[in-house]
Design a protein around this motif. Sequence first.
Motif, mmCIF file in Angstrom:
data_model
loop_
_atom_site.group_PDB
_atom_site.id
_atom_site.type_symbol
_atom_site.label_atom_id
_atom_site.label_comp_id
_atom_site.label_asym_id
_atom_site.label_seq_id
_atom_site.Cartn_x
_atom_site.Cartn_y
_atom_site.Cartn_z
ATOM 1 N N GLY A 155 14.193 6.018 -3.605
ATOM 2 C CA GLY A 155 13.039 5.832 -4.514
ATOM 3 C C GLY A 155 13.296 4.683 -5.289
ATOM 4 N N LYS A 156 14.315 4.057 -5.747
ATOM 5 C CA LYS A 156 14.470 2.980 -6.457
ATOM 6 C C LYS A 156 14.275 1.700 -5.796
ATOM 7 N N TYR A 157 13.657 0.895 -6.778
ATOM 8 C CA TYR A 157 13.520 -0.718 -6.120
ATOM 9 C C TYR A 157 14.773 -1.506 -6.275
ATOM 10 N N GLN A 158 15.303 -2.011 -5.278
ATOM 11 C CA GLN A 158 16.255 -2.913 -5.168
ATOM 12 C C GLN A 158 15.589 -4.319 -4.996
ATOM 13 N N ALA A 159 16.382 -5.287 -5.687
ATOM 14 C CA ALA A 159 15.824 -6.701 -5.461
ATOM 15 C C ALA A 159 16.306 -7.135 -4.172
ATOM 16 N N ILE A 160 15.530 -7.907 -3.399
ATOM 17 C CA ILE A 160 15.659 -8.411 -2.237
ATOM 18 C C ILE A 160 16.471 -10.036 -2.672
ATOM 19 N N SER A 161 17.723 -10.153 -2.741
ATOM 20 C CA SER A 161 18.491 -11.201 -3.397
ATOM 21 C C SER A 161 18.180 -12.579 -2.437
ATOM 22 N N PHE B 42 0.788 -1.335 -0.088
ATOM 23 C CA PHE B 42 0.072 0.012 0.078
ATOM 24 C C PHE B 42 0.860 1.298 0.123
ATOM 25 N N ASP B 43 1.798 1.300 0.719
ATOM 26 C CA ASP B 43 2.883 2.425 0.803
ATOM 27 C C ASP B 43 3.771 2.520 -0.329
ATOM 28 N N GLY B 44 3.925 1.513 -1.213
ATOM 29 C CA GLY B 44 4.655 1.453 -2.292
ATOM 30 C C GLY B 44 6.170 0.972 -1.997
ATOM 31 N N LYS B 45 6.527 0.644 -0.492
ATOM 32 C CA LYS B 45 7.801 0.524 -0.207
ATOM 33 C C LYS B 45 8.208 -0.999 -1.045
ATOM 34 N N TYR B 46 7.393 -1.948 -1.064
ATOM 35 C CA TYR B 46 7.666 -3.177 -1.488
ATOM 36 C C TYR B 46 6.958 -3.599 -2.886
ATOM 37 N N LYS B 47 7.651 -4.333 -3.565
ATOM 38 C CA LYS B 47 6.807 -5.087 -4.647
ATOM 39 C C LYS B 47 7.166 -6.340 -4.941
ATOM 40 N N PHE C 180 11.430 -10.349 -5.489
ATOM 41 C CA PHE C 180 11.007 -9.475 -4.188
ATOM 42 C C PHE C 180 12.006 -8.001 -4.265
ATOM 43 N N TYR C 181 10.942 -6.969 -4.285
ATOM 44 C CA TYR C 181 11.933 -5.487 -4.386
ATOM 45 C C TYR C 181 11.601 -4.783 -3.091
ATOM 46 N N GLU C 182 12.544 -3.923 -2.824
ATOM 47 C CA GLU C 182 12.425 -2.965 -1.655
ATOM 48 C C GLU C 182 12.728 -1.771 -2.151
ATOM 49 N N ARG C 183 12.188 -0.598 -1.806
ATOM 50 C CA ARG C 183 12.449 0.703 -2.355
ATOM 51 C C ARG C 183 13.446 1.340 -1.455
ATOM 52 N N ASP C 184 14.641 2.002 -2.039
ATOM 53 C CA ASP C 184 15.759 2.448 -1.307
ATOM 54 C C ASP C 184 15.464 3.869 -0.828
ATOM 55 N N SER C 185 16.347 4.640 -0.365
ATOM 56 C CA SER C 185 16.177 5.938 0.167
ATOM 57 C C SER C 185 15.973 6.913 -1.046
#
Length: 204
Positions: free
Chosen positions: A192-198, A87-92, A185-190
Motif C-alpha cells: 500500500g505504499k507509493y513507490q516512484a516510477i523512476s 480511480f482505484d488509487g493504484k497510481y498517482k 509518477f508513482y505506483e502503489r506496491d503490495s
Amino acid sequence: MNASVIPEGYRTDSKGRLVPESSIKPIDLVRDVLVVDLIAEAKEAQERLKKLKALAFSEIASFIDLSLKQYEVHIGGNKGNITLYSFDGKYKIVRQIQDTIRFDERLQAAKILIDECIQLWSVDSNDHLKALILDAFQVDKEGKISTGRVLGLRRHDINDPKWLQAMEAIAESINIVDSKRYVRFYERDSEGKYQAISLDFANV
C-alpha cells in the motif's frame, strides 16, 4: 577544401587531426561505433522524456481547467503543486512547481525595522521569538540567507506597525529568479505504499 569536410578514408581524432582509418586499430574503431550508437540511443531517449514531460504538464493543466470550470473559477498561470490519483488509487501523479527566490536590498530595510522592534520589545518580549528572528537572518557557508526562515517570519501574528512595515518590506524584496517544474509518477506496491516510477537512468 572546407575544414568541416573529412576526406574519405580518414577520421578526426580528439585533437581534430586527420587520421587515416587504415592506421587506426580495429578495437578503436569498434569502440567508436559502440559509443556513437549508444549516445544516439541516449539522445532519442532524452527527447522522448522531454516530450513526456511536456505532455504531462499540458494534460494536467488541461484537466485542472476542466475540473475548475465546474465551479466557474479560473487559476491564472500554471502555478501550484497538484496530486492526481487514479480511480482505484493504484497510481498517482505529482506536479510540482518550485520557484527560486532572491531578496533585493529592501530586505536590509526589513532587518533594520525588525531590529528596532526587538529593542522596543526587549523588556517583555519572548526570548524564543527573538531567537527565531535573529536566526532568520543568519547566512550559510556560502553567505546566503535562508529564504524559508525569512518568509517564515511573516507567519507570526504580530500587530505592531513597525513589524508590519518590516513584513511589507520583506514581501516587496522578493524576486523570483528561476522556476523549476517537476512531474513525478508513482505506483502503489503490495503493502500500500507509493513507490516512484523512476525516470532517472541511474535508478532504473
